[in-house]
Design a protein around this motif. Sequence first.
Motif, mmCIF file in Angstrom:
data_model
loop_
_atom_site.group_PDB
_atom_site.id
_atom_site.type_symbol
_atom_site.label_atom_id
_atom_site.label_comp_id
_atom_site.label_asym_id
_atom_site.label_seq_id
_atom_site.Cartn_x
_atom_site.Cartn_y
_atom_site.Cartn_z
ATOM 1 N N TYR A 49 0.757 -1.258 0.188
ATOM 2 C CA TYR A 49 -0.059 0.052 -0.036
ATOM 3 C C TYR A 49 0.950 1.312 -0.061
ATOM 4 O O TYR A 49 0.688 2.113 -0.730
ATOM 5 C CB TYR A 49 -0.865 0.205 1.102
ATOM 6 N N ASP A 107 -16.120 9.177 0.546
ATOM 7 C CA ASP A 107 -16.188 10.152 -0.616
ATOM 8 C C ASP A 107 -16.977 11.382 -0.743
ATOM 9 O O ASP A 107 -16.701 12.417 -1.003
ATOM 10 C CB ASP A 107 -16.660 9.250 -1.976
ATOM 11 N N TRP A 128 -11.071 13.100 -7.670
ATOM 12 C CA TRP A 128 -10.063 12.075 -8.127
ATOM 13 C C TRP A 128 -9.621 12.400 -9.344
ATOM 14 O O TRP A 128 -10.376 12.882 -10.316
ATOM 15 C CB TRP A 128 -10.585 10.928 -7.691
ATOM 16 N N ALA A 131 -9.773 8.209 -14.207
ATOM 17 C CA ALA A 131 -9.359 6.825 -14.013
ATOM 18 C C ALA A 131 -8.108 6.424 -15.012
ATOM 19 O O ALA A 131 -7.509 5.806 -14.823
ATOM 20 C CB ALA A 131 -10.276 5.939 -13.781
ATOM 21 N N GLY A 138 -5.090 3.800 -11.290
ATOM 22 C CA GLY A 138 -5.096 3.439 -10.182
ATOM 23 C C GLY A 138 -4.922 4.324 -9.009
ATOM 24 O O GLY A 138 -4.754 4.032 -7.738
ATOM 25 N N GLU A 140 -6.861 6.620 -7.333
ATOM 26 C CA GLU A 140 -7.887 6.793 -6.173
ATOM 27 C C GLU A 140 -7.979 5.596 -5.319
ATOM 28 O O GLU A 140 -7.948 5.606 -4.177
ATOM 29 C CB GLU A 140 -9.084 6.886 -6.893
ATOM 30 N N SER A 141 -7.875 4.293 -6.006
ATOM 31 C CA SER A 141 -7.798 3.112 -5.262
ATOM 32 C C SER A 141 -6.570 3.130 -4.209
ATOM 33 O O SER A 141 -6.684 2.453 -3.242
ATOM 34 C CB SER A 141 -7.880 1.999 -6.089
ATOM 35 N N ALA A 142 -5.521 3.366 -4.690
ATOM 36 C CA ALA A 142 -4.225 3.379 -3.736
ATOM 37 C C ALA A 142 -4.415 4.424 -2.866
ATOM 38 O O ALA A 142 -4.133 3.965 -1.658
ATOM 39 C CB ALA A 142 -3.037 3.759 -4.975
ATOM 40 N N LYS A 144 -7.113 5.415 -1.037
ATOM 41 C CA LYS A 144 -7.842 4.824 -0.280
ATOM 42 C C LYS A 144 -7.374 3.576 0.466
ATOM 43 O O LYS A 144 -7.518 3.458 1.593
ATOM 44 C CB LYS A 144 -9.301 4.389 -1.083
ATOM 45 N N ASP A 145 -6.772 2.816 -0.301
ATOM 46 C CA ASP A 145 -6.098 1.532 0.408
ATOM 47 C C ASP A 145 -5.337 1.855 1.578
ATOM 48 O O ASP A 145 -5.325 1.562 2.544
ATOM 49 C CB ASP A 145 -5.311 0.792 -0.719
ATOM 50 N N ARG A 148 -7.278 4.247 4.201
ATOM 51 C CA ARG A 148 -8.164 3.517 5.142
ATOM 52 C C ARG A 148 -7.399 2.599 6.303
ATOM 53 O O ARG A 148 -7.837 2.198 7.258
ATOM 54 C CB ARG A 148 -9.235 2.574 4.334
#
Length: 342
Positions: A49, A107, A128, A131, A138, A140-142, A144-145, A148
């Motif tokens: 992460y 969000d 964000w 995509a 990636g 946004e997902s990174a 958030k990972d 969180r």
Amino acid sequence: MSGVVSISYRTLVSSPLSLRTSIEQAFGSHPQALGIVLVKDLPSVYKSYRETLLNLGYKYAHLPEDVKERYTDPGSSYSFGWSHGKEIMNGKPDTLKASYYANPVVDTPDVSSALREQHREYYRENIWPDAKEKGIEGFESAFKDLGRFVFQVGCELAAACEPFVSKHFGDTSFSLVDLIARSQTTKARLLHYFPPSPGDVKDGDDEPIDSWCGFHLDNSLLTGLCAAMFLREEDDGRPSVVPCPSPESGLYIRTRGGELTKVSIPDDCLAFQTGEALQLVTGGRLRATPHCVRVGGSFERISRETFALFMQPDTHQKVSATETFGQFTKRILEKHYGKSSM
């Protein structure tokens, strides 16, 4: 780095109340207290992460200027999306670092439209990158990972801190865990420190201790910090991970007794430090952690990447007899961004 308290994540999960002595040593008011604690023995997923997002932070900072500027938000005092050169630090615009801000937990905060407009710095929707934005797929997902993950560990630490912190709250109805876990103001900051140019840094002892980031307090109750990653731009334009380029470079903290201490966060650990909101809600009985970042010399093509997560109460929460957290935030933002951005 003597005096930095470390605790095991395994113990934090299995026996949090057994950590009271360590937490008091880290966050207490005795002169040697640093106001920071390291959490080690983290789940293995943390490594990927951290590396994924910090590399994406570097890549974002190297996008064309017009692309980066698409994702800015002056209406929130640049508290969402990309921000570079907008913050005032040490009396002048801070161009030595840039940031990407978002709430990795929520969000779209569940608040009224009036409250969202009143506190855009916390309650507007996240911004964000597209995509399909080339080079930062990636993102946004990174974000958030990692965000969180740090938030989860932070909530677990808050639970372990509760017996120690609660005795310092002026209002006995306060719960540190509830103030953090239920809040919709959580904010993460992905930071890129640009390589210092020769004109940015003075030599040796003439270099200020806060040459890369000025001394300040965080607004938060608790702040989670990742270890910094240093990246060098190679001749082919690609970044490679390098060791810290100078023993003088990095994070510095003032102890409760005023002593300046350099703190190094191991790559496989998280750090958590106390913020000004905690100092306010405890009437100054638990103090915020003054900290800064030093360049530590002149080195070309090496940047510093890191990530901070600010865990804090909702805007209506009273932090003193005269001020809510929202009012406190407005006051701090005005100091660093001016009235024109409010």
